[in-house]
Scaffold this active site. Structure first.
Site, PDB file in Angstrom:
ATOM      1  N   GLU A  80      -5.660  -4.149  -1.014  1.00  0.00           N
ATOM      2  CA  GLU A  80      -4.387  -3.438  -0.800  1.00  0.00           C
ATOM      3  C   GLU A  80      -3.286  -4.501  -0.809  1.00  0.00           C
ATOM      4  O   GLU A  80      -2.570  -4.673  -1.781  1.00  0.00           O
ATOM      5  CB  GLU A  80      -4.409  -2.672   0.519  1.00  0.00           C
ATOM      6  CG  GLU A  80      -3.094  -1.955   0.818  1.00  0.00           C
ATOM      7  CD  GLU A  80      -3.018  -1.422   2.248  1.00  0.00           C
ATOM      8  OE1 GLU A  80      -2.127  -0.615   2.505  1.00  0.00           O
ATOM      9  OE2 GLU A  80      -3.828  -1.846   3.105  1.00  0.00           O
ATOM     10  N   HIS A  84      -6.936   7.573   9.035  1.00  0.00           N
ATOM     11  CA  HIS A  84      -6.999   6.967  10.363  1.00  0.00           C
ATOM     12  C   HIS A  84      -6.500   8.002  11.362  1.00  0.00           C
ATOM     13  O   HIS A  84      -5.329   8.399  11.316  1.00  0.00           O
ATOM     14  CB  HIS A  84      -6.135   5.708  10.423  1.00  0.00           C
ATOM     15  CG  HIS A  84      -6.551   4.655   9.444  1.00  0.00           C
ATOM     16  ND1 HIS A  84      -7.463   3.665   9.763  1.00  0.00           N
ATOM     17  CD2 HIS A  84      -6.201   4.444   8.143  1.00  0.00           C
ATOM     18  CE1 HIS A  84      -7.641   2.886   8.702  1.00  0.00           C
ATOM     19  NE2 HIS A  84      -6.895   3.345   7.707  1.00  0.00           N
TER      20      HIS A  84
END
Length: 336
Positions: free
Chosen positions: A197, A16
């Site tokens: 996740e 990111h």
């Protein structure tokens, strides 16, 4: 092993760009743009990076992004990341950006994408690092916001290879964005999604079937579903795993408990990535070294992470061959 890792060519598929904002650059941009931030120093910012789950990280992550205002800011952010790629011998990167983080506070979509893309072009020309750009929808926002963001992306198809899905996984399952992904796929974008996740293995299944993703970002909870693991192996579905991120966010209590090496040995197409390296204490080399220190891995296994990432990348077959040749040449020339 550290020397080997530092020299090993690497490919990053889960980064990111806003998460590469180092505290020093945060302060520089805050001063440039006359923005007040609630920390007296870069050291104080780092001391705040003690997270107990994904949301505690996201709270400070979005706060840090407030210093990004101009096209130059996004260029400088991306260029700083590319210099770290050069340092860690990353030869190709496919990075995420979160336009809604910026458009929600009045920054133009064009400002964001043009600044990032300009730096990526310079990275190719000046550093020899190839790249692709992936737009991520923020899953804690609604479907209408995602559709609006997709509309803003359409004039930039030449810059954006795929769409993704990130932010808070809990409470925001893949089906919330099925229609948006259908539209994005119809427009010619590829697709990826964060799943498995913090959320359950069923999110991985749903991302594959409902969002038709080409790869799963994270995916470490696939082991909760044995049939899913077998499917991932059979289809060679890539998992872009982020070891240091997973331990910092308490997905695993320690790196020794992380399942990435187990998954690799089972035959899954797992890759090593840095996620949000400014916040989680490590870029690519740091992640590779952390895995090697906690698990008894061979040089060939570490190199397999690179070969897996090449296979999973969104580049042409010819470009994949070039990246494989670079990596194989490195291995062939190791001292005996």
């Amino acid at each position: 092993m550290k020397t080997f890792i530092q020299a090993l060519p690497k490919v990053e598929l889960h980064l990111h760009i806003e998460g590469s904002l180092e505290p020093e650059l945060m302060f520089e941009l805050a001063e440039r743009n006359h923005i007040s931030i609630p920390y007296p120093s870069a050291d104080a910012v780092r001391e705040a990076y003690q997270f107990h789950n994904l949301q505690s990280f996201l709270d400070i992550y979005y706060q840090g992004a407030n210093v990004l205002i101009t096209e130059r800011d996004f260029y400088d952010l991306t260029w700083a990341y590319l210099l770290r790629c050069q340092q860690d011998n990353v030869i190709h990167s496919e990075l995420f950006f979160d336009p809604q983080t910026h458009t929600e506070r009045g920054i133009g979509f064009d400002t964001v994408v043009n600044g990032i893309y300009s730096a990526l072009n310079d990275g190719q020309e000046k550093l020899g690092i190839s790249s692709r750009l992936i737009l991520c929808f923020l899953r804690h926002l609604d479907e209408a916001s995602a559709f609006a963001t997709l509309e803003q992306a359409l004039p930039h198809k030449d810059k954006i290879i795929a769409v993704g899905l990130d932010s808070s996984e809990l409470g925001h399952p893949p089906e919330k964005f099925q229609r948006v992904f259908d539209r994005a796929l119809a427009e010619g974008f590829l697709s990826v999604a964060h799943a498995g996740e913090e959320g359950p293995a069923s999110n991985i299944r749903d991302a594959l079937t409902l969002l038709k993703v080409s790869r799963i970002d994270h995916g470490v909870r696939c082991t909760e579903d044995e049939a899913l693991v077998e499917q991932l192996i059979k289809n060679r579905t890539p998992l872009t795993v982020c070891p240091l991120s997973n331990t910092r966010l308490k997905v695993f209590d320690s790196m020794a408990q992380h399942n990435i090496v187990e998954l690799l040995r089972q035959g899954l197409c797992v890759t090593i990535n840095s996620d949000d390296p400014a916040y989680f204490g490590g870029y690519m080399n740091d992640n590779f070294i952390a895995v090697a220190n906690a698990h008894s891995v061979t040089q060939n296994e570490l190199a397999q992470f690179t070969f897996n990432a090449i296979d999973a990348s969104f580049v042409s077959p010819q470009e994949k061959d070039r990246l494989r040749q670079i990596t194989q040449s490195f291995l062939d020339n190791l001292p005996v």
